[in-house]
Design a protein around this motif. Structure first.
Motif, short mmCIF file in Angstrom:
data_model
loop_
_atom_site.label_atom_id
_atom_site.label_comp_id
_atom_site.label_asym_id
_atom_site.label_seq_id
_atom_site.Cartn_x
_atom_site.Cartn_y
_atom_site.Cartn_z
N THR A 2 8.98 20.36 1.29
CA THR A 2 8.26 20.25 2.56
C THR A 2 8.81 19.14 3.45
OG1 THR A 2 6.25 21.03 1.48
CG2 THR A 2 5.98 19.97 3.62
N ASP A 3 9.23 18.04 2.85
CA ASP A 3 9.57 16.85 3.64
C ASP A 3 11.00 16.35 3.48
OD1 ASP A 3 6.90 16.23 4.83
OD2 ASP A 3 6.34 16.17 2.72
N ARG A 4 11.83 17.02 2.67
CA ARG A 4 13.19 16.52 2.46
C ARG A 4 14.00 16.46 3.74
NH1 ARG A 4 16.30 19.15 -1.69
NH2 ARG A 4 18.08 18.31 -0.61
N ASP A 5 13.70 17.35 4.71
CA ASP A 5 14.48 17.38 5.94
C ASP A 5 14.15 16.22 6.88
OD1 ASP A 5 15.70 19.60 5.05
OD2 ASP A 5 14.69 21.02 6.37
N ARG A 6 13.12 15.44 6.55
CA ARG A 6 12.83 14.26 7.37
C ARG A 6 13.93 13.20 7.25
NH1 ARG A 6 7.38 14.17 9.07
NH2 ARG A 6 6.14 15.84 8.12
N LEU A 7 14.61 13.16 6.11
CA LEU A 7 15.74 12.23 5.95
C LEU A 7 16.99 12.95 6.44
CD1 LEU A 7 17.14 9.71 5.18
CD2 LEU A 7 16.93 10.32 2.77
N GLN A 8 17.41 12.59 7.63
CA GLN A 8 18.47 13.32 8.33
C GLN A 8 19.81 12.60 8.24
OE1 GLN A 8 16.75 13.27 12.19
NE2 GLN A 8 15.04 14.61 11.64
N SER A 47 9.85 10.84 11.76
CA SER A 47 8.40 11.04 11.62
C SER A 47 8.08 12.52 11.51
CB SER A 47 7.67 10.43 12.82
OG SER A 47 7.87 9.03 12.86
N GLU A 48 8.85 13.33 12.23
CA GLU A 48 8.69 14.78 12.15
C GLU A 48 10.03 15.39 11.81
OE1 GLU A 48 5.91 16.33 12.27
OE2 GLU A 48 4.73 14.56 12.82
N PRO A 49 10.04 16.48 11.04
CA PRO A 49 11.31 17.11 10.69
C PRO A 49 12.07 17.51 11.96
CG PRO A 49 9.51 18.03 9.40
CD PRO A 49 8.89 17.16 10.45
N ASP A 50 13.38 17.38 11.90
CA ASP A 50 14.23 17.74 13.03
C ASP A 50 14.05 19.21 13.36
OD1 ASP A 50 17.70 16.93 13.77
OD2 ASP A 50 16.16 17.91 14.98
N GLN A 51 13.85 19.52 14.63
CA GLN A 51 13.68 20.91 15.04
C GLN A 51 14.99 21.67 15.07
OE1 GLN A 51 10.57 22.23 15.37
NE2 GLN A 51 10.04 20.20 14.61
N GLU A 84 0.83 -1.18 0.00
CA GLU A 84 0.00 0.00 0.00
C GLU A 84 0.88 1.25 0.00
OE1 GLU A 84 -3.32 0.02 -0.19
OE2 GLU A 84 -3.19 -2.15 -0.41
N PRO A 85 0.32 2.38 -0.51
CA PRO A 85 1.08 3.64 -0.46
C PRO A 85 1.43 4.00 0.98
CG PRO A 85 -0.82 3.83 -1.92
CD PRO A 85 -0.97 2.52 -1.21
N VAL A 86 2.59 4.60 1.17
CA VAL A 86 3.06 4.98 2.49
C VAL A 86 3.24 6.49 2.52
CG1 VAL A 86 4.97 4.78 4.14
CG2 VAL A 86 4.20 2.77 2.88
N ARG A 87 2.77 7.13 3.56
CA ARG A 87 2.90 8.58 3.69
C ARG A 87 4.16 8.92 4.47
NH1 ARG A 87 -1.79 11.55 2.77
NH2 ARG A 87 -0.37 13.33 2.94
N ILE A 88 4.89 9.89 3.96
CA ILE A 88 6.02 10.49 4.67
C ILE A 88 5.76 11.98 4.68
CG2 ILE A 88 8.51 10.85 4.72
CD1 ILE A 88 8.87 8.27 3.20
N GLY A 89 5.15 12.44 5.78
CA GLY A 89 4.71 13.83 5.81
C GLY A 89 3.63 14.04 4.76
#
Length: 525
Positions: free
Chosen positions: A82-88, A99-103, A3-8
């Motif tokens: 929007t979501d590239r920073d989730r891959l740290q 799961s959430e972008p690094d603060q 199934e499709p997976v959401r990342i942000g």
């Protein structure tokens, strides 16, 4: 993960290898890239070491670290702004899909009140489907394959984002308003082209258009012959990409011009790098000194910039090769190049293109500074393995293994590069002269004499030595007299520093021939 997976805001379709970013843009990822994303997604919020990722994605295969870096870059690009920073990237630890972008802020450059990500370069391209103009048979599959190859290769580089074929396909067969489409897709450039195939001959035309003004930035034609469709497609794609995104490509030159139109207060990391590159590739002592000054100014404002540190490392190397630095100062100059390279390559936000040129620089540092020819060979072969179709890299790395005595391999790399570069720069032709001289092909070396405008540092000694070897001592004396007038400070020590052959007898023989040509004159070391 059927199934499709959401990342942000992004959605990943693992079954087809597609990623739909939050803005609706879709990207088809390469098999290894989607597999890496699958591993990261399965262990979300967990730091995974590089070794573990290598074992999971490339089991039983030895690959360079650049392969992993390239996949990470492609995932970030596909996830969108929007979501590239989730891959740290966690330095010295590994990678984590959060799961959430690094603060905590990533490496950022602040200048004139603006904050800009280190790796956010402005070149973005909409690649329109190439039109099939073949008269006898339908070559639509060939044109579509060309388009897909170009997009895939462009998207290997984080700095150059190409809009995916599925989005560009809406224009197929229809006239478009370039400025309207560029604004809608938020791209700077639009690439369009045609394919005309007849028998075993194919002609490709391509044009790069400025999306803001709808004016042509560059246009060219590529002709190839052969009956292997895939080989033809690959040959044309490689040559076209070299023209677009090589280190002297049209996009680099276009961005360079934009950088020079900005005021000092508006310059960012990318602009400093573009300005320095402009002087670097003019390859004169004066321009090299100016390139160093520009990078120094940039690093005063952006002291953590890996891009500028690697660029400055190249500047110091060029000063050493051109004899701008005196022989007794060459070691400290190369030590500075090595330091800048190490610091630049440790930048966790280093763009892929800077990583690429850093890998090339590492091979040169091993030769010119450390004299570690084994390490230089390893870095050179790793560079070609990581970027096998990069024409500029083939030239630069051929020079490294030439010094290490592997002339046969150097010739292979040079021939491959020349086949893809229709108008090679003087410094590239100079490499051919040097290799022709080393292989005893003196007449071949002299054939380039009238094609190279700046003979001074790159070729004059080899050309004069070739003339002596052919018994034309008077001509050799005339050439070295001119060289002596143009570079009176250049000594035997400078020659040895700028040509670090592993086999010392190579330079000994050259110096014996140059002595017959009257160089250096009596009283000069």
């Amino acid at each position: 993960m059927g199934e499709p997976v959401r990342i942000g805001a992004a959605t990943v379709f693992f079954g087809t290898g597609r990623v739909r970013a939050g803005d609706g843009r879709e990207t088809l990822l390469r098999p290894k890239t989607i597999e890496l994303l699958r591993v990261l997604t399965a262990q979300r919020d967990t730091v995974i070491t590089k070794d573990a990722l290598f074992a999971a994605v490339w089991p039983g295969v030895s690959v360079v670290e650049d392969s992993l870096v390239q996949c990470v870059s492609e995932i970030r690009s596909a996830l969108g702004a929007t979501d590239r920073d989730r891959l740290q990237t966690l330095p010295k630890r590994g990678y984590r899909l959060a799961s959430e972008p690094d603060q905590e802020p990533r490496a950022m450059n602040t200048l004139a009140g603006e904050t800009e990500a280190v790796d956010s370069l402005p070149a973005s391209i909409l690649v329109l489907p190439f039109k099939d103009l073949s008269e006898s048979v339908n070559q639509g599959h060939f044109a579509d394959g060309m388009t897909e190859d170009i997009i895939a290769e462009l998207n290997r580089w984080r700095e150059v984002h190409a809009v995916s074929h599925s989005l560009a396909n809406i224009s197929k067969g229809h006239a478009i308003d370039v400025r309207a489409v560029a604004a809608e897709m938020r791209v700077r450039y639009v690439l369009e082209g045609t394919v005309r195939r007849s028998g075993d001959r194919v002609r490709i035309t391509a044009q790069l258009i400025d999306g803001k003004t709808a004016t042509s930035v560059w246009a060219d034609r590529f002709d190839e012959t052969g009956d292997d469709v895939l080989a033809l497609q690959d040959a044309v794609t490689t040559r076209l990409l070299h023209s677009l995104i090589g280190i002297n490509g049209v996009i680099v030159r276009s961005e360079m011009r934009k950088a020079w139109r900005k005021t000092e207060g508006d310059l960012c990391e990318y602009d400093y790098a573009m300005r320095s590159r402009y002087h670097f590739f003019r390859r004169t002592p004066q321009d090299t000194a100016r390139a160093i000054e520009i990078c120094r100014e940039g690093l005063q404002k952006l002291p953590r910039s890996g891009v500028l540190k690697i660029m400055q490392g190249w500047n110091h190397l060029l000063m050493n090769q051109y004899g701008v630095v005196k022989a007794n100062e060459a070691s400290s100059s190369m030590e500075e190049a090595a330091r800048l390279l190490e610091e630049g390559m440790s930048d966790p936000a280093l763009p892929v293109t800077a990583k690429r040129t850093g890998l090339w620089l590492q091979a040169h540092v091993e030769v010119h500074y450390k004299r570690d020819y084994g390490a230089a060979r390893r870095h050179a072969f790793a560079g070609v393995e990581a970027y096998p179709n990069d024409t500029d890299g083939l030239f630069l790395l051929a020079k490294v293994i030439l010094y290490a005595g592997e002339w046969k391999t150097a010739r292979q790399w040079l021939n491959a590069a020349l086949a893809r570069d229709r108008n090679p720069k003087d410094y590239k032709l100079a490499m051919v002269v040097v290799l022709d001289y080393l292989e005893g092909r003196f007449e071949d070396a002299l054939a380039y004499r009238d094609r190279i405008t700046n003979l001074e540092f790159a070729t004059a000694p080899e050309l004069a030595a070739s003339l002596v070897a052919l018994g034309r001592v008077a001509d050799a004396r005339t050439m070295m007299e001119r060289f002596r007038r143009d570079a009176p400070w250049f000594t035997q020590a400078d020659l040895r520093t700028s040509r670090p052959y592993q086999d010392a007898s190579v330079l000994d023989t050259m110096l014996e021939r140059l002595a017959q040509a009257g160089w250096p004159p009596k009283g000069q070391p």
